[in-house]
Design an enzyme around this catalytic site. Sequence first.
Site, PDB file in Angstrom:
ATOM      1  N   GLU A 137      -6.894   4.852   7.854  1.00  0.00           N
ATOM      2  CA  GLU A 137      -6.691   6.278   7.544  1.00  0.00           C
ATOM      3  C   GLU A 137      -7.961   6.874   6.924  1.00  0.00           C
ATOM      4  O   GLU A 137      -8.293   8.028   7.160  1.00  0.00           O
ATOM      5  CB  GLU A 137      -5.469   6.443   6.633  1.00  0.00           C
ATOM      6  N   GLU A 148      -5.571  -4.727  10.525  1.00  0.00           N
ATOM      7  CA  GLU A 148      -4.528  -3.728  10.735  1.00  0.00           C
ATOM      8  C   GLU A 148      -4.809  -2.969  12.027  1.00  0.00           C
ATOM      9  O   GLU A 148      -5.598  -2.003  12.024  1.00  0.00           O
ATOM     10  CB  GLU A 148      -4.513  -2.737   9.567  1.00  0.00           C
ATOM     11  N   HIS A 189      -9.578   1.356   4.852  1.00  0.00           N
ATOM     12  CA  HIS A 189      -8.310   1.537   5.559  1.00  0.00           C
ATOM     13  C   HIS A 189      -8.528   2.475   6.756  1.00  0.00           C
ATOM     14  O   HIS A 189      -9.329   3.408   6.674  1.00  0.00           O
ATOM     15  CB  HIS A 189      -7.264   2.112   4.603  1.00  0.00           C
ATOM     16  N   ASN A 228       0.873  -1.181   0.000  1.00  0.00           N
ATOM     17  CA  ASN A 228       0.000   0.000   0.000  1.00  0.00           C
ATOM     18  C   ASN A 228       0.909   1.229   0.000  1.00  0.00           C
ATOM     19  O   ASN A 228       1.472   1.589   1.022  1.00  0.00           O
ATOM     20  CB  ASN A 228      -0.883  -0.044   1.256  1.00  0.00           C
ATOM     21  N   SER A 275       3.290  -2.025  10.308  1.00  0.00           N
ATOM     22  CA  SER A 275       4.742  -2.103  10.502  1.00  0.00           C
ATOM     23  C   SER A 275       5.337  -3.476  10.144  1.00  0.00           C
ATOM     24  O   SER A 275       6.205  -3.984  10.834  1.00  0.00           O
ATOM     25  CB  SER A 275       5.116  -1.707  11.930  1.00  0.00           C
ATOM     26  N   LYS A 334       0.178   4.300  -0.340  1.00  0.00           N
ATOM     27  CA  LYS A 334      -0.432   5.513   0.230  1.00  0.00           C
ATOM     28  C   LYS A 334      -0.152   6.724  -0.671  1.00  0.00           C
ATOM     29  O   LYS A 334      -0.038   6.560  -1.889  1.00  0.00           O
ATOM     30  CB  LYS A 334       0.056   5.723   1.666  1.00  0.00           C
ATOM     31  N   GLY A 371       2.392   2.379  10.762  1.00  0.00           N
ATOM     32  CA  GLY A 371       3.367   3.464  10.603  1.00  0.00           C
ATOM     33  C   GLY A 371       4.067   3.854  11.897  1.00  0.00           C
ATOM     34  O   GLY A 371       4.736   4.879  11.957  1.00  0.00           O
TER      35      GLY A 371
END
Length: 252
Positions: A97, A167, A95, A9, A213, A11, A173
Site C-alpha cells: 500500500e 505479500e 508495504h 497489521n 488474506s 492498517k 484484502g
Amino acid sequence: MRKPLIAGNWKLNMTIAQSLELVNTLKSQLSEINNVDIVVAPVFTSLNCVAEFLKGSNIAVSAQNCYPENKGAFTGEVSPDIIKDVGCRYSIVGHSERRQLFRESDIFINKKVRSLLAKELITILCVGETLAEREMNEMYNVIERQVTFGLHGVSPSDMRNVVVAYEPVWAIGTGKTASKKQAEEVHAFIRRTLTDKFNDEIANETRIIYGGSVKPDNIDELMDQPNIDGTLVGGASLNSADFCRIVNFQRI
Ligand code: PGA
C-alpha cells in the site's frame, strides 16, 4: 530453528479505545503462548498506550511505517527514534500500500530499513508482485529486485533483525490467498536470494512470513510449508477470535 512470527497489521483502523479493547482480549487469550513471536501494529496514535498496556507481556508492538531521518524538518513524519521511544520493537516497511498509494521506491524503502536497523528495531520488509507482474512472468524479477535493493548495505550481523514478508499484491484484502504451493515457491525463492546475497547460514536463519488474506481456515496449511515462518495478517487481525486462532495455528 526459526521461531514462528505472527503479526497483525491493523492498517488505518481503530481508535485508542478500540485498540485497547482488542489488546486486552489478546493479552489474556494468548498469555500462554511462548513458541510464537506475536506482534501487533496499530496506527501511530495508539502505539504509546498499546505498548504501555502490553509491557511485560508476550505481545510486541510494531509501527506500520517510518521515515528514514531521525529528526528535522519533515512535517508529518515519524522516525525510528520516535517509534522506539513509544515502546515499539518492530516496524513494517515497504508495504505494497505504501509502494502503490504513496509511490515509495526501493531506494527510499532501503533508507528506512537501514535507519531502523541502526536503532536495533526489528524490520519487517514487505515484498510482492502485482497480478499483472505475475501474469507477465515478471514475478521473480520483481521480488529479487525488492529483496536485493531493500537489503542493500545491510550487514550480515544486522540480518538477525530482519524479517521478510512476502505479500502478493493480488492477495491483499481480496480474499484470494496464494495457494500453499504458490506461497512456498516464492518463499523458497526469497531464501535462495538471501543465500546469493549473504550466505546459507543467514538465509536459513532469516524468517520469511506470508501475508495476503490469511484467515483461520488457511493458516494451518500455510504454516505447514517448510519455508513459511509466520504470517502478516491484515483484516483478520482486527477480530480477536480470528487472530487468536491464527496465532494458535496447527502444523498439519
Ligand atoms: P489482508 O492484509 O490480510 O487483509 O489481506 C495483509 C496485509 O496487507 O498485510
